[in-house]
Design a protein around this motif. Structure first.
Motif, PDB file in Angstrom:
ATOM      1  N   ALA A  47       8.943  20.192  51.658  1.00 17.45           N
ATOM      2  CA  ALA A  47       9.263  20.938  50.440  1.00 17.45           C
ATOM      3  C   ALA A  47       8.938  22.417  50.635  1.00 17.45           C
ATOM      4  O   ALA A  47       9.724  23.304  50.263  1.00 17.45           O
ATOM      5  N   GLN A  48       7.788  22.703  51.253  1.00 18.52           N
ATOM      6  CA  GLN A  48       7.391  24.087  51.498  1.00 18.52           C
ATOM      7  C   GLN A  48       8.321  24.754  52.517  1.00 18.52           C
ATOM      8  O   GLN A  48       8.691  25.923  52.355  1.00 18.52           O
ATOM      9  N   THR A  49       8.701  24.018  53.553  1.00 18.83           N
ATOM     10  CA  THR A  49       9.645  24.550  54.543  1.00 18.83           C
ATOM     11  C   THR A  49      10.952  24.952  53.880  1.00 18.83           C
ATOM     12  O   THR A  49      11.490  26.050  54.110  1.00 18.83           O
ATOM     13  N   LEU A  50      11.462  24.083  53.039  1.00 17.94           N
ATOM     14  CA  LEU A  50      12.735  24.340  52.358  1.00 17.94           C
ATOM     15  C   LEU A  50      12.623  25.522  51.397  1.00 17.94           C
ATOM     16  O   LEU A  50      13.579  26.287  51.240  1.00 17.94           O
ATOM     17  N   ARG A  51      11.474  25.673  50.759  1.00 16.22           N
ATOM     18  CA  ARG A  51      11.288  26.850  49.891  1.00 16.22           C
ATOM     19  C   ARG A  51      11.439  28.134  50.704  1.00 16.22           C
ATOM     20  O   ARG A  51      12.089  29.094  50.258  1.00 16.22           O
ATOM     21  N   HIS A  52      10.849  28.154  51.879  1.00 15.75           N
ATOM     22  CA  HIS A  52      10.973  29.341  52.724  1.00 15.75           C
ATOM     23  C   HIS A  52      12.424  29.555  53.159  1.00 15.75           C
ATOM     24  O   HIS A  52      12.903  30.692  53.195  1.00 15.75           O
ATOM     25  N   TRP A  53      13.137  28.489  53.478  1.00 17.70           N
ATOM     26  CA  TRP A  53      14.546  28.634  53.857  1.00 17.70           C
ATOM     27  C   TRP A  53      15.374  29.153  52.678  1.00 17.70           C
ATOM     28  O   TRP A  53      16.277  29.984  52.868  1.00 17.70           O
ATOM     29  N   CYS A  54      15.076  28.666  51.475  1.00 15.60           N
ATOM     30  CA  CYS A  54      15.811  29.143  50.285  1.00 15.60           C
ATOM     31  C   CYS A  54      15.586  30.638  50.080  1.00 15.60           C
ATOM     32  O   CYS A  54      16.529  31.378  49.763  1.00 15.60           O
ATOM     33  N   ILE A  55      14.343  31.075  50.253  1.00 13.90           N
ATOM     34  CA  ILE A  55      14.041  32.503  50.112  1.00 13.90           C
ATOM     35  C   ILE A  55      14.788  33.304  51.162  1.00 13.90           C
ATOM     36  O   ILE A  55      15.361  34.365  50.872  1.00 13.90           O
ATOM     37  N   ASN A  56      14.801  32.809  52.396  1.00 11.37           N
ATOM     38  CA  ASN A  56      15.526  33.501  53.470  1.00 11.37           C
ATOM     39  C   ASN A  56      17.000  33.640  53.150  1.00 11.37           C
ATOM     40  O   ASN A  56      17.606  34.699  53.376  1.00 11.37           O
ATOM     41  N   LEU A  57      17.608  32.566  52.637  1.00 12.83           N
ATOM     42  CA  LEU A  57      19.037  32.627  52.305  1.00 12.83           C
ATOM     43  C   LEU A  57      19.276  33.633  51.188  1.00 12.83           C
ATOM     44  O   LEU A  57      20.215  34.445  51.262  1.00 12.83           O
TER      45      LEU A  57
END
Length: 419
Positions: A347-357
């Motif tokens: 979940a935390q990994t995906l949050r970082h990917w969402c921010i990057n996008l």
């Protein structure tokens, strides 16, 4: 009945979502931080012809439905809502208000959606050609696009966060190092990394542990990127990434096998072959680390063929429970030595990917198009909610191929320096 009335009937008046529609109707507070706009009758047609997540995805990906604000917040608020939450009388009233036109209108799916008929022409599920096309659809989007989303590590799998404040790069390094330590990597060993992505584990094993590592991937773009990165890092003597199916690896005698994010693409019926193939690649005493997304129980369907993720993100993807995976590994000879669930880390990994996008949204749209960028925005935000709410999990399972005497060759206790 206007569209806004139907929306409010489904989501309720307390959802805190601003709604606007092309028929002029509105619902929700004007000050809401999240807004949904139905921009055309085509959006209604998508929703009427495929009620639920697929219709919503088609409307959003095609641009006929817009979201203003954070996608994760919207999905978190609407997570448990379905058309089944309204009464039959309300459904009848909504259908009468909309008329039959949305049901009769011909609206082809957005081009980002994988057509089942196209996959069927390539053989049965998980035939080699069909697997290659499924991987091509998802991973050969654009290396530049992936670099914006994933960051410098180019690691498209769950990271491991040593602390809540850890950066994405720190967490991805920790993940690779955790795998290496569980596998007991030492200089001179040989590692096979199946479904190796952009070569992160291969390069980590070579650079940090002096291991001779071979990675294989069905994505040509991944393999080309990885080989270039290996050369630039001066790791060519130890590391190699090939564009090939794992089933075509002819070498054997590996000391360790890592499978990070591949099992989701294997399929339930192919699991016995998969684990037997990897078992046969190992020397006695060799270890396997299987890292993959799983279902929380064995009750759920392994594949949702009509769902958004299967149609737009992972064609033919199948998720098993960790119990089923462990049973398969045990039945084929592996002794299970360690297992852990890392779903909060994903979940935390995906949050970082969402921010990057979001930080690279304009460049991403220019690179891959509005529709594909929207697929990713919707997919990653939805997955954050899924991992948070225990709809999916991420498990690492460590197995050992025992020697002829039944010895595992592992310490009495796991190393205390496992992160």
């Amino acid at each position: 009945m206007k569209l806004a009335e139907i929306f409010e009937m489904v989501v309720g008046s307390e959802a805190g979502i601003r709604f606007r529609a092309y028929d002029g109707s509105k619902a929700g507070p004007d000050s809401a931080d999240i807004g949904v706009e139905v921009k055309s009758p085509i959006a209604v047609a998508y929703l009427a012809q495929a009620p639920g997540e697929l219709g919503l995805a088609r409307a959003y990906v095609s641009g006929h439905l817009d979201v203003d604000g954070d996608m994760y917040s919207l999905l978190a608020r609407m997570w448990s809502l379905t058309i089944n939450d309204i009464t039959t009388a309300q459904k009848v009233a909504a259908i009468r208000a909309l008329g039959v036109k949305p049901l009769m209108m011909r609206v082809p799916p957005p081009p980002q959606e994988v057509r089942r008929s196209m996959l069927a022409k390539m053989g049965s599920r998980h035939a080699k050609q069909r697997d290659a096309e499924a991987i091509h659809h998802h991973y050969d989007v654009s290396n530049k696009f992936y670099s914006w989303v994933l960051g410098p590590s180019m690691a498209y799998t769950c990271a491991v966060y040593p602390t809540e404040e850890s950066t994405l790069e720190e967490a991805q390094y920790t993940k690779f190092d955790l795998v290496a330590k569980k596998l007991g990597l030492k200089p001179g060993m040989r590692l096979l990394d199946v479904g190796c992505g952009w070569g992160g584990m291969v390069m980590h094993a070579a650079r940090e542990y002096g291991v001779k590592a071979l990675g294989v991937t069905l994505s040509r773009q991944q393999a080309e990127w990885a080989q270039k990165a290996i050369a630039e890092a001066g790791l060519g003597e130890l590391a190699e990434v090939r564009h090939m199916d794992y089933r075509d690896v002819t070498e054997s005698g590996f000391d360790a096998v890592s499978s990070i994010g591949l099992t989701e693409h294997i399929g339930k019926d192919q699991l016995p072959f998969y684990f037997k193939f990897l078992y046969d690649k190992l020397v006695p005493g060799g270890r396997i680390l299987n890292h993959c997304i799983t279902r929380p129980t064995g009750v759920e369907k392994t594949i949702n063929a009509g769902g958004f993720i299967n149609r737009y993100v992972f064609p033919d993807g199948e998720l098993e429970s960790v119990g089923h995976l462990i049973r398969q590994m045990e039945d084929l000879g592996f002794e299970i030595r360690h297992e852990e669930n890392l779903r909060e880390h994903y979940a935390q990994t995906l949050r970082h990917w969402c921010i990057n996008l979001d930080d690279h949204w304009d460049e991403a749209v220019e690179e891959v198009g509005q529709g594909t960028a929207r697929v990713w925005r919707l997919y990653m935000a939805g997955c954050v909610v899924g991992f948070e709410r225990n709809k999916v999990q991420l498990h690492q399972v460590l197995g050992v191929k025992l020697d002829d005497r039944g010895a595992a060759g592992v310490p009495l206790r796991p190393s205390l320096d496992w992160p």
